[in-house]
Enzyme design. Structure first.
Site, PDB file in Angstrom:
ATOM      1  N   ASP A 175      39.115  33.803  39.188  1.00  0.00           N
ATOM      2  CA  ASP A 175      38.826  35.071  39.862  1.00  0.00           C
ATOM      3  C   ASP A 175      39.017  34.853  41.353  1.00  0.00           C
ATOM      4  O   ASP A 175      38.253  34.123  41.982  1.00  0.00           O
ATOM      5  CB  ASP A 175      37.400  35.531  39.553  1.00  0.00           C
ATOM      6  CG  ASP A 175      37.120  36.958  40.012  1.00  0.00           C
ATOM      7  OD1 ASP A 175      37.860  37.456  40.885  1.00  0.00           O
ATOM      8  OD2 ASP A 175      36.162  37.572  39.504  1.00  0.00           O
ATOM      9  N   ARG A 189      39.062  37.263  43.724  1.00  0.00           N
ATOM     10  CA  ARG A 189      38.649  38.411  44.526  1.00  0.00           C
ATOM     11  C   ARG A 189      37.690  38.017  45.643  1.00  0.00           C
ATOM     12  O   ARG A 189      36.924  37.068  45.524  1.00  0.00           O
ATOM     13  CB  ARG A 189      37.999  39.472  43.636  1.00  0.00           C
ATOM     14  CG  ARG A 189      38.990  40.189  42.745  1.00  0.00           C
ATOM     15  CD  ARG A 189      38.314  41.136  41.792  1.00  0.00           C
ATOM     16  NE  ARG A 189      37.521  40.436  40.782  1.00  0.00           N
ATOM     17  CZ  ARG A 189      36.863  41.036  39.806  1.00  0.00           C
ATOM     18  NH1 ARG A 189      36.892  42.363  39.722  1.00  0.00           N
ATOM     19  NH2 ARG A 189      36.185  40.335  38.919  1.00  0.00           N
TER      20      ARG A 189
END
Length: 205
Positions: free
Chosen positions: A126, A128
């Site tokens: 991930d 982000r």
């Protein structure tokens, strides 16, 4: 991070007439959007969601994920409440971009799960970053959220930026045979809170 407000307009939807606020991240060139409804600057906790862009799920009705269903459910919940905020963040494919997401899907078609596919392409599970949320929420006067999410990383990201998360509101929707492995992997490898036993928990910063 230089995130600047650009403009705002009304956005009629099937659920409510929202106000759409446009922001530009000058460092990356990415354009982010916030949809707001009602008085969100009164100091009380605001029902809200941080929603990362998912073209396949949000616009193309893909059943490989639960993103489109979560987006719709979040907007419906805000409309029912008459007050809330949704941050639509341009972080396609958990931050790897659309074409790399298609490459990851190709690997998943061959048997990899969503985390393994990202890692085989040289990315983190991930990628982000939620730092752009702080200036957007500050511009709107939001200091506390009732956050609609199953992802503890979003709770931690906000609390680390001194945005209070008064409550985590589970958002369990969009389950189907095509995304069963995807959702199980998010729970097992990414720590997403997918079961009833996690409801009501707010991790401490």
């Amino acid at each position: 991070m230089p995130v600047v407000f650009v403009a705002a307009s009304k956005l009629p939807t099937p659920f409510a007439i929202f106000t759409m606020h446009g922001f530009l991240d000058e460092a990356t060139g990415r354009e982010h959007v916030v949809l707001s409804l009602g008085d969100i600057a009164d100091g009380e906790p605001v029902l809200g969601r941080l929603h990362s862009e998912c073209l396949t799920g949000d616009a193309l009705f893909s059943q490989r994920c639960d993103c489109g269903s979560q987006l719709e459910a979040a907007l419906q919940a805000i409309a029912r409440e008459g007050r809330g905020v949704l941050l639509y963040l341009r972080q396609e494919g958990r931050g790897i971009g659309l074409l790399n997401k298609i490459r990851a899907y190709e690997l998943q078609d061959g048997g990899a799960d969503t985390v393994e596919a990202n890692e085989r392409l040289g990315f983190a599970a991930d990628q982000r970053d939620y730092a752009m949320c702080l200036p957007m929420l500050e511009h709107l006067g939001v200091k506390s959220l009732r956050l609609m999410t199953n992802n503890p990383r979003k709770v931690k990201a906000l609390t680390d930026m001194s945005i209070k998360v008064a409550e985590r509101v589970p958002l369990h929707t969009g389950h189907n045979p095509h995304n069963r492995l995807y959702l199980a992997t998010k729970a097992d490898k990414l720590g997403h809170m997918m079961g009833n036993k996690h409801q009501g928990e707010v991790p401490q910063a």
